[in-house]
Design a protein around this motif. Sequence first.
Motif, short mmCIF file in Angstrom:
data_model
loop_
_atom_site.label_atom_id
_atom_site.label_comp_id
_atom_site.label_asym_id
_atom_site.label_seq_id
_atom_site.Cartn_x
_atom_site.Cartn_y
_atom_site.Cartn_z
N PRO A 216 -12.39 -65.71 -16.60
CA PRO A 216 -11.56 -65.12 -15.55
C PRO A 216 -10.48 -64.16 -16.06
CG PRO A 216 -11.06 -67.45 -15.83
CD PRO A 216 -12.25 -67.17 -16.67
N LEU A 217 -10.16 -64.19 -17.34
CA LEU A 217 -9.20 -63.20 -17.83
C LEU A 217 -9.86 -61.85 -18.05
CD1 LEU A 217 -6.96 -65.15 -20.38
CD2 LEU A 217 -6.71 -64.88 -17.92
N HIS A 218 -11.20 -61.82 -17.99
CA HIS A 218 -11.93 -60.57 -18.25
C HIS A 218 -12.78 -60.27 -17.02
CE1 HIS A 218 -13.80 -57.39 -20.41
NE2 HIS A 218 -14.52 -58.05 -21.29
N GLY A 219 -14.10 -60.25 -17.15
CA GLY A 219 -14.95 -59.83 -16.03
C GLY A 219 -14.94 -60.78 -14.85
N ARG A 250 1.64 -68.95 -11.80
CA ARG A 250 0.21 -68.61 -11.72
C ARG A 250 0.05 -67.13 -11.94
NH1 ARG A 250 -2.24 -70.99 -6.21
NH2 ARG A 250 -4.01 -69.72 -6.86
N ARG A 251 -1.11 -66.72 -12.41
CA ARG A 251 -1.37 -65.29 -12.56
C ARG A 251 -1.96 -64.73 -11.28
NH1 ARG A 251 -2.14 -63.53 -18.64
NH2 ARG A 251 -0.37 -64.78 -19.31
N ILE A 252 -1.59 -63.54 -10.94
CA ILE A 252 -2.17 -62.87 -9.78
C ILE A 252 -3.46 -62.24 -10.29
CG2 ILE A 252 -1.77 -61.19 -7.94
CD1 ILE A 252 0.23 -63.72 -8.24
N MET A 253 -4.58 -62.74 -9.80
CA MET A 253 -5.85 -62.27 -10.34
C MET A 253 -6.12 -60.84 -9.86
SD MET A 253 -6.21 -64.76 -12.17
CE MET A 253 -7.70 -64.40 -13.08
N GLY A 254 -6.58 -60.01 -10.83
CA GLY A 254 -6.77 -58.59 -10.49
C GLY A 254 -5.52 -57.78 -10.79
N PHE A 255 -4.51 -58.42 -11.38
CA PHE A 255 -3.30 -57.71 -11.78
C PHE A 255 -3.16 -57.80 -13.30
CE2 PHE A 255 0.28 -56.04 -9.21
CZ PHE A 255 -0.35 -55.98 -7.99
N GLY A 256 -2.66 -56.74 -13.90
CA GLY A 256 -2.37 -56.77 -15.33
C GLY A 256 -3.55 -56.29 -16.16
N HIS A 257 -3.23 -55.75 -17.31
CA HIS A 257 -4.28 -55.28 -18.21
C HIS A 257 -3.68 -55.14 -19.60
CE1 HIS A 257 -7.56 -52.89 -19.82
NE2 HIS A 257 -8.27 -53.33 -18.80
N ARG A 258 -4.45 -55.51 -20.61
CA ARG A 258 -3.93 -55.40 -21.97
C ARG A 258 -3.62 -53.95 -22.34
NH1 ARG A 258 -4.68 -58.29 -26.63
NH2 ARG A 258 -4.10 -60.09 -25.40
N VAL A 259 -4.43 -53.02 -21.85
CA VAL A 259 -4.27 -51.62 -22.26
C VAL A 259 -3.43 -50.82 -21.28
CG1 VAL A 259 -5.55 -49.49 -22.72
CG2 VAL A 259 -6.43 -51.66 -23.58
N PRO A 310 -2.37 -53.39 -10.34
CA PRO A 310 -3.75 -53.84 -10.08
C PRO A 310 -4.73 -53.22 -11.07
CG PRO A 310 -2.71 -53.06 -8.06
CD PRO A 310 -1.80 -52.68 -9.19
N ASN A 311 -5.70 -54.02 -11.52
CA ASN A 311 -6.82 -53.47 -12.29
C ASN A 311 -8.00 -53.36 -11.32
OD1 ASN A 311 -8.35 -56.05 -12.39
ND2 ASN A 311 -6.62 -56.71 -13.66
N LEU A 312 -9.13 -52.83 -11.81
CA LEU A 312 -10.22 -52.55 -10.85
C LEU A 312 -10.72 -53.81 -10.14
CD1 LEU A 312 -13.58 -51.55 -12.60
CD2 LEU A 312 -11.92 -53.13 -13.53
N1 ACO Z 1 0.14 -62.18 -12.86
C1 ACO Z 1 1.39 -62.58 -13.20
N2 ACO Z 1 1.91 -62.42 -14.43
C2 ACO Z 1 1.13 -61.86 -15.36
C3 ACO Z 1 -0.16 -61.41 -15.08
C4 ACO Z 1 -0.67 -61.58 -13.78
N3 ACO Z 1 -1.89 -61.19 -13.45
N4 ACO Z 1 -0.71 -60.88 -16.21
C5 ACO Z 1 0.22 -60.99 -17.16
N5 ACO Z 1 1.34 -61.59 -16.66
C6 ACO Z 1 2.58 -61.85 -17.37
C7 ACO Z 1 2.44 -63.05 -18.30
O1 ACO Z 1 2.73 -64.26 -17.64
C8 ACO Z 1 3.45 -62.71 -19.38
O2 ACO Z 1 4.73 -62.94 -18.86
P1 ACO Z 1 5.91 -63.49 -19.81
O3 ACO Z 1 6.07 -62.42 -20.85
O4 ACO Z 1 7.06 -63.66 -18.88
O5 ACO Z 1 5.37 -64.77 -20.39
C9 ACO Z 1 3.30 -61.18 -19.49
O6 ACO Z 1 2.85 -60.74 -18.23
C10 ACO Z 1 2.31 -60.75 -20.58
O7 ACO Z 1 1.09 -61.46 -20.41
P2 ACO Z 1 -0.04 -61.55 -21.52
O8 ACO Z 1 -1.01 -62.60 -21.13
O9 ACO Z 1 0.56 -61.63 -22.88
O10 ACO Z 1 -0.64 -60.10 -21.40
P3 ACO Z 1 -2.08 -59.68 -21.87
O11 ACO Z 1 -2.02 -58.27 -22.24
O12 ACO Z 1 -2.62 -60.62 -22.88
O13 ACO Z 1 -2.88 -59.92 -20.50
C11 ACO Z 1 -4.55 -59.97 -18.93
C12 ACO Z 1 -3.85 -59.14 -19.98
C13 ACO Z 1 -5.28 -61.15 -19.61
C14 ACO Z 1 -5.58 -59.08 -18.22
C15 ACO Z 1 -3.52 -60.53 -17.91
O14 ACO Z 1 -2.81 -59.48 -17.30
C16 ACO Z 1 -4.15 -61.42 -16.83
O15 ACO Z 1 -4.34 -62.62 -17.09
N6 ACO Z 1 -4.48 -60.85 -15.64
C17 ACO Z 1 -5.14 -61.60 -14.60
C18 ACO Z 1 -6.64 -61.63 -14.86
C19 ACO Z 1 -7.29 -60.30 -14.66
O16 ACO Z 1 -7.08 -59.64 -13.64
N7 ACO Z 1 -8.13 -59.90 -15.61
C20 ACO Z 1 -8.92 -58.68 -15.50
C21 ACO Z 1 -8.54 -57.68 -16.53
S1 ACO Z 1 -9.49 -56.18 -16.30
C22 ACO Z 1 -10.99 -56.56 -16.95
O17 ACO Z 1 -11.16 -57.35 -17.81
C23 ACO Z 1 -12.12 -55.83 -16.40
#
Ligand code: ACO
Length: 378
Positions: A216-219, A250-259, A310-312
């Motif tokens: 779930p953190l990726h695809g 909790r993480r908001i799914m579909g939000f955030g991206h390493r790059v 938001p990511n895709l």
């Molecule tokens: N919702 C809420 N907070 C978040 C989220 C999120 N979706 N993503 C990251 N954060 C927060 C973390 O809690 C952390 O906060 P802190 O510094 O206060 O502890 C900070 O942002 C950094 O988080 P990391 O996990 O270190 O960031 P990383 O670059 O490793 O994460 C990732 C990238 C795994 C994609 C993350 O944003 C995430 O879990 N997103 C949700 C899952 C998701 O949508 N994945 C799809 C990615 S796109 C793809 O793979 C096609």
Amino acid sequence: METPLKVYKGLEGIYVLDSSLSFIDTENGKLYYVGYDVEELVARSNYEEVAYLLLNHKLPTMSEFSAFLGKLRDEMRLGEEELEVVRFVSKRSGGMDALAAYFIMTQKDAVGEVSPMDSAVRAVGKAGSVLGNVIRVQRGDDTLNPDPSLGIAGNLVYLITSEKPQPYQVEFLDDILILHAEHGVPASTFGSVVTASTLSNVYSSIVTGIMTLKGPLHGGAAEAAYQQFLEIGDPDRVESWLERALSERRRIMGFGHRVYKIYDPRAKVVKAMAAKASEIAGGHVKNLYEIALRLEEAALAKLAPKGLFPNLDFWTPMVYTAVGIPPNYFTAVFAVSRIVGWVAHLLEYWKDNRLIRPLHNYVGPPVGQKYVPIEARH
Ligand code: ACO
């Protein structure tokens, strides 16, 4: 005193290979495949042509494309033996596991006389036909012979729905396939290249890619985002849901991206598609879209300052649903598309292969522990 070793957790910020396949412009929020803006490819090209581009690092001429399409269409067909494998791997639920199991069970198609490029094209051609039939078998239907003349997107819709696809279904799915085809070295592509670096074969590398994409953190994020929208249920519940989710960390799914620390350029395109999908399909899709729109706004207010956008995968659930893809197969459709990215990377990597073998920093007990026989331990 010795300087402590620096460990790059998550390999963040580490360059692991050279590649001509994609350029991610993280400052301007743009993505390019072999130099071409992906937004232009979505608007003007199709998945098959993008597959050619990634495998050959150039756009094809008419004759090159028609030869490539001919090969791809041959590979999209499934013979009785292949359909038998599909029935077998579909016995357990789950599109990703079945897809990976298919590539494990047909390893012979990727070894011996078969060149790596041929097995790459074979995998790209087979994947959609296999997944479409896996979905059929797992819901209790018989397998159906693929129709390669419909193209990869159209054929997948046809296999899922048993009907001639509507133009909007083909267009949506084709665009989604283009947008998911390649993205540098995320976990799945890196995993795939690690397997390839041992000189294992094309199909083994694809299996690694599929299994790594699944999380779930990726695809797997699109399926998780869909479940999140269902859990919210109603646009009016977005704000209270978000407040609780964030307070529970909790993480908001579909939000955030390493790059991307700005809006994912692919998400921009898919957001516009989701708006259209909601108009066309109405009902459930419209409700999901309205929840997503409101969640985006509320979550951006809290998360944008942390570079979380938001990511895709935030927007794809509406588009997949309008196309007719069942939610538990969203990630598998992503895999069908990304196979071309994985194989393009490994063909590129093999031109100058080096075994990937990083180091670990030992943090265990002091070495030289005395072995005590089990009867004497307490
Ligand atoms: N919702 C809420 N907070 C978040 C989220 C999120 N979706 N993503 C990251 N954060 C927060 C973390 O809690 C952390 O906060 P802190 O510094 O206060 O502890 C900070 O942002 C950094 O988080 P990391 O996990 O270190 O960031 P990383 O670059 O490793 O994460 C990732 C990238 C795994 C994609 C993350 O944003 C995430 O879990 N997103 C949700 C899952 C998701 O949508 N994945 C799809 C990615 S796109 C793809 O793979 C096609």
